[in-house]
Design a protein around this motif. Structure first.
Motif, PDB file in Angstrom:
ATOM      1  N   VAL A 144      -4.559  -7.427   1.817  1.00 37.79           N
ATOM      2  CA  VAL A 144      -4.113  -6.157   2.401  1.00 37.79           C
ATOM      3  C   VAL A 144      -2.596  -6.012   2.462  1.00 37.79           C
ATOM      4  N   VAL A 145      -1.841  -7.108   2.321  1.00 33.36           N
ATOM      5  CA  VAL A 145      -0.378  -7.005   2.345  1.00 33.36           C
ATOM      6  C   VAL A 145       0.175  -7.131   0.931  1.00 33.36           C
ATOM      7  N   ASN A 146       1.494  -7.047   0.832  1.00 36.90           N
ATOM      8  CA  ASN A 146       2.132  -7.201  -0.479  1.00 36.90           C
ATOM      9  C   ASN A 146       1.979  -8.636  -0.969  1.00 36.90           C
ATOM     10  N   LEU A 147       1.581  -8.804  -2.212  1.00 33.16           N
ATOM     11  CA  LEU A 147       1.362 -10.132  -2.779  1.00 33.16           C
ATOM     12  C   LEU A 147       2.675 -10.714  -3.294  1.00 33.16           C
ATOM     13  N   ILE A 148       3.000 -11.929  -2.845  1.00 33.20           N
ATOM     14  CA  ILE A 148       4.171 -12.648  -3.312  1.00 33.20           C
ATOM     15  C   ILE A 148       3.702 -13.974  -3.913  1.00 33.20           C
ATOM     16  N   GLY A 149       4.367 -14.434  -4.962  1.00 32.45           N
ATOM     17  CA  GLY A 149       3.937 -15.645  -5.651  1.00 32.45           C
ATOM     18  C   GLY A 149       3.768 -16.843  -4.736  1.00 32.45           C
ATOM     19  N   ARG A 150       4.685 -17.011  -3.782  1.00 31.59           N
ATOM     20  CA  ARG A 150       4.597 -18.193  -2.914  1.00 31.59           C
ATOM     21  C   ARG A 150       3.405 -18.114  -1.964  1.00 31.59           C
ATOM     22  N   TYR A 151       2.839 -16.916  -1.745  1.00 35.60           N
ATOM     23  CA  TYR A 151       1.623 -16.830  -0.941  1.00 35.60           C
ATOM     24  C   TYR A 151       0.476 -17.562  -1.640  1.00 35.60           C
ATOM     25  N   GLN A 152       0.391 -17.369  -2.946  1.00 33.80           N
ATOM     26  CA  GLN A 152      -0.670 -18.053  -3.697  1.00 33.80           C
ATOM     27  C   GLN A 152      -0.466 -19.568  -3.667  1.00 33.80           C
ATOM     28  N   ILE A 153       0.788 -20.012  -3.819  1.00 37.07           N
ATOM     29  CA  ILE A 153       1.064 -21.446  -3.789  1.00 37.07           C
ATOM     30  C   ILE A 153       0.697 -22.029  -2.427  1.00 37.07           C
ATOM     31  N   TYR A 154       0.959 -21.277  -1.376  1.00 36.04           N
ATOM     32  CA  TYR A 154       0.583 -21.699  -0.026  1.00 36.04           C
ATOM     33  C   TYR A 154      -0.925 -21.900   0.056  1.00 36.04           C
ATOM     34  N   ASN A 158       0.833  -1.203   0.000  1.00 41.17           N
ATOM     35  CA  ASN A 158       0.000   0.000   0.000  1.00 41.17           C
ATOM     36  C   ASN A 158       0.867   1.251   0.000  1.00 41.17           C
ATOM     37  N   ASN A 159       1.353   1.602  -1.181  1.00 43.04           N
ATOM     38  CA  ASN A 159       2.145   2.820  -1.352  1.00 43.04           C
ATOM     39  C   ASN A 159       1.936   3.347  -2.768  1.00 43.04           C
ATOM     40  N   LYS A 160       2.533   4.471  -3.075  1.00 44.59           N
ATOM     41  CA  LYS A 160       2.263   5.160  -4.344  1.00 44.59           C
ATOM     42  C   LYS A 160       2.685   4.358  -5.575  1.00 44.59           C
ATOM     43  N   LEU A 161       3.577   3.380  -5.414  1.00 40.28           N
ATOM     44  CA  LEU A 161       4.043   2.602  -6.563  1.00 40.28           C
ATOM     45  C   LEU A 161       3.388   1.232  -6.647  1.00 40.28           C
ATOM     46  N   ALA A 162       2.515   0.893  -5.696  1.00 40.96           N
ATOM     47  CA  ALA A 162       1.893  -0.432  -5.654  1.00 40.96           C
ATOM     48  C   ALA A 162       0.934  -0.633  -6.818  1.00 40.96           C
ATOM     49  N   THR A 163       0.934  -1.840  -7.348  1.00 41.46           N
ATOM     50  CA  THR A 163       0.058  -2.176  -8.477  1.00 41.46           C
ATOM     51  C   THR A 163      -1.040  -3.154  -8.092  1.00 41.46           C
ATOM     52  N   GLY A 164      -0.887  -3.800  -6.938  1.00 36.40           N
ATOM     53  CA  GLY A 164      -1.776  -4.897  -6.575  1.00 36.40           C
ATOM     54  C   GLY A 164      -1.094  -6.229  -6.779  1.00 36.40           C
ATOM     55  N   GLY A 165      -0.002  -6.228  -7.558  1.00 41.69           N
ATOM     56  CA  GLY A 165       0.769  -7.444  -7.781  1.00 41.69           C
ATOM     57  C   GLY A 165       2.084  -7.404  -7.023  1.00 41.69           C
ATOM     58  N   GLU A 166       2.945  -8.385  -7.291  1.00 46.67           N
ATOM     59  CA  GLU A 166       4.222  -8.453  -6.584  1.00 46.67           C
ATOM     60  C   GLU A 166       5.172  -7.350  -7.033  1.00 46.67           C
ATOM     61  N   TYR A 167       5.028  -6.898  -8.287  1.00 48.14           N
ATOM     62  CA  TYR A 167       5.929  -5.887  -8.838  1.00 48.14           C
ATOM     63  C   TYR A 167       5.248  -4.523  -8.868  1.00 48.14           C
ATOM     64  N   ASP A 168       6.068  -3.453  -8.754  1.00 46.54           N
ATOM     65  CA  ASP A 168       5.515  -2.110  -8.737  1.00 46.54           C
ATOM     66  C   ASP A 168       5.298  -1.585 -10.149  1.00 46.54           C
ATOM     67  N   ILE A 169       4.962  -0.303 -10.274  1.00 49.38           N
ATOM     68  CA  ILE A 169       4.639   0.275 -11.586  1.00 49.38           C
ATOM     69  C   ILE A 169       5.851   0.316 -12.513  1.00 49.38           C
ATOM     70  N   GLY A 180       7.937  -2.258 -12.702  1.00 47.81           N
ATOM     71  CA  GLY A 180       8.301  -3.645 -12.966  1.00 47.81           C
ATOM     72  C   GLY A 180       9.367  -4.165 -12.024  1.00 47.81           C
ATOM     73  N   GLU A 181       9.502  -3.531 -10.854  1.00 43.14           N
ATOM     74  CA  GLU A 181      10.485  -3.949  -9.851  1.00 43.14           C
ATOM     75  C   GLU A 181       9.759  -4.472  -8.615  1.00 43.14           C
ATOM     76  N   LYS A 182      10.440  -5.323  -7.856  1.00 42.51           N
ATOM     77  CA  LYS A 182       9.858  -5.815  -6.615  1.00 42.51           C
ATOM     78  C   LYS A 182       9.804  -4.688  -5.590  1.00 42.51           C
ATOM     79  N   GLN A 183       8.787  -4.755  -4.726  1.00 41.96           N
ATOM     80  CA  GLN A 183       8.547  -3.692  -3.753  1.00 41.96           C
ATOM     81  C   GLN A 183       9.541  -3.773  -2.592  1.00 41.96           C
ATOM     82  N   TRP A 184      10.572  -2.929  -2.640  1.00 39.09           N
ATOM     83  CA  TRP A 184      11.529  -2.844  -1.548  1.00 39.09           C
ATOM     84  C   TRP A 184      11.833  -1.373  -1.276  1.00 39.09           C
ATOM     85  N   LEU A 185      12.456  -1.099  -0.155  1.00 42.50           N
ATOM     86  CA  LEU A 185      12.820   0.270   0.214  1.00 42.50           C
ATOM     87  C   LEU A 185      14.073   0.700  -0.549  1.00 42.50           C
TER      88      LEU A 185
END
Length: 447
Positions: free
Chosen positions: A409-419, A274-285, A287-292
């Protein structure tokens, strides 16, 4: 006849377990990295423990301040609680015995293969416990050949273990509900506590799932009767659960000087989603992973750099991210809702921003899991309506609803879906069986 059925069951399980372990070992050989595997926080902590720096790691952010850059390049001075302890300790003891080398990487991937194979057996046992013997075989076969699990066993996040423990929790929750035996309550609490030390959110989700069926059991199913035995069983579960998690919670509370549960960064995961670059997917706008990253969030990085580097550094960073997250949600309610809605959709379909989840193999297995899962859930509901007993249905529904809400509500990661999909395997087996009954015009499994 009973002995013959037992022999046939043993033969089936031997075949399916052999198939599962072969598929997983082949996957390890083909895609496993035995030279320089990426082990992320889990490996960092294990290596710091090997180096004598305790359960520690540097917070995952890119500093701009020269002093903080120097600190990040040196060994950590303070222990922390960035991630739950079980998996880092598994890696640590493997390194301690065999060294930080190819042998350890291979052993860890073989352990993951074993954990994943036990999950296949649990899918069978869950459906058998529910009374669906033929569906149990289908569910076990499906779980054995579920190829997205192969990626998980070649990584080092502990996903194979927590997927299996989640299935074990479901299995013993069903046994608690149906048999009311003390040993089932003990094991359910023990497994729930252990799972909380692998996935921190289970500290809350686990008891809610258990209590949802417990309350149903003593109210609607038991005609509002609450006995001493009910209270005793609940106490056994709670005590077993607390017995496992309390040492780590106590350790963290003493470490930081304030009450801290399993991890020190819950708002970090909320902020990533939940930040200005979030897309709803694992990668931001971008095309990078969401990190500081300093080039994406310089203002936040400057605030983090200004914090004193001390024992509570992790908590202080998370406090900043909490404020950032809440401020973003307050100022961008529509976009927040929109990205959450996309995440909810991606969890049950495909994360369109993630190249790995768009892989044809993953798409096929998601499709062949999700549709039968919802059919299996409907079958359970209909069965409950006929039997006037919705306990098992509530267990599965609680799991799926709570985790869908969490991953929304949190950042989506591929392994979350597999879980989540692994939790669905018993339902998928039941759903596939129902589909086959429709095709061959046989009676429904619920009759």
């Amino acid at each position: 006849m009973i002995f013959k059925d037992f022999q046939n069951e043993k033969k089936f399980l031997l075949i399916i377990i052999t198939l599962a372990i072969i598929i997983r070992i082949i996957g390890v050989i083909i895609i496993g990295n035995f030279k320089y595997p990426q082990m992320y926080e889990h490996g960092d902590i294990a290596r710091n423990m090997i180096g004598g720096f305790g359960y520690s790691m540097h917070f995952s952010y890119q500093p701009m301040n020269p002093e903080k850059k120097i600190i990040q390049k040196s060994a950590p001075k303070f222990e922390g609680a960035f991630i739950p302890p079980v998996n880092p300790y598994i890696i640590y003891y493997t390194f301690r015995i065999f060294g930080d080398n190819r042998t350890s990487y291979a052993i860890l991937m073989l352990l993951n293969s074993l954990f994943s194979t036990i999950g296949v057996l649990l899918v069978y046992l869950i459906l058998k416990e529910m009374g669906y013997i033929k569906a149990a075989k289908i569910g076990a076969v499906f779980s054995a050949v579920f190829l997205p699990n192969v990626f998980g066993i070649t990584t080092f996040s502990g996903s194979a273990l927590y997927q299996t423990l989640a299935l074990a929790f479901i299995y013993f929750s069903i046994k608690c509900y149906q048999e009311q035996k003390i040993i089932s309550y003990v094991l359910c609490g023990f497994i729930g506590g252990l799972l909380s030390l692998l996935r921190s959110e289970f500290l809350i989700i686990g008891p809610i799932i258990f209590l949802s069926t417990f309350i149903y059991n003593i109210t609607i199913r038991k005609n509002l009767k609450f006995s001493i035995k009910n209270l005793y069983n609940l106490t056994v579960f709670i005590f077993s659960f607390i017995l496992i998690v309390s040492p780590w919670v106590y350790r963290n509370t003493m470490l930081f000087g304030e009450f801290t549960t399993i991890v020190s960064h819950p708002w970090h995961e909320m902020w990533r989603g939940n930040n200005k670059l979030a897309t709803g997917g694992e990668y931001d706008i971008y095309g990078e992973k969401q990190w500081l990253k300093k080039n994406r969030y310089p203002n936040i990085i400057k605030r983090i750099d200004s914090l004193p580097y001390n024992q509570n550094f992790e908590l202080a960073i998370d406090s900043i991210l909490k404020k950032e997250t809440l401020l973003y949600i307050k100022n961008n309610p529509f976009k927040t809702f929109y990205t959450m809605a996309k995440r909810m959709l991606f969890i049950w379909t495909i994360d369109i921003y993630n190249p790995r989840t768009r892989h044809p193999i993953n798409v096929i297995f998601v499709f062949f899991t999700v549709i039968p899962t919802f059919l299996g859930l409907i079958t359970l509901y209909k069965s409950g309506r006929i039997k006037k007993d919705y306990g098992v249905f509530i267990i599965f529904l609680s799991f799926l609803v709570l985790y869908t809400m969490l991953f929304t509500v949190v950042n989506l990661i591929g392994r979350y879906q597999i879980y989540l999909l692994n939790i669905c395997h018993p339902l998928a087996g039941l759903g596939i069986y129902e589909i086959l009954n429709k095709i061959f015009k046989k009676k429904s499994v619920i009759i």
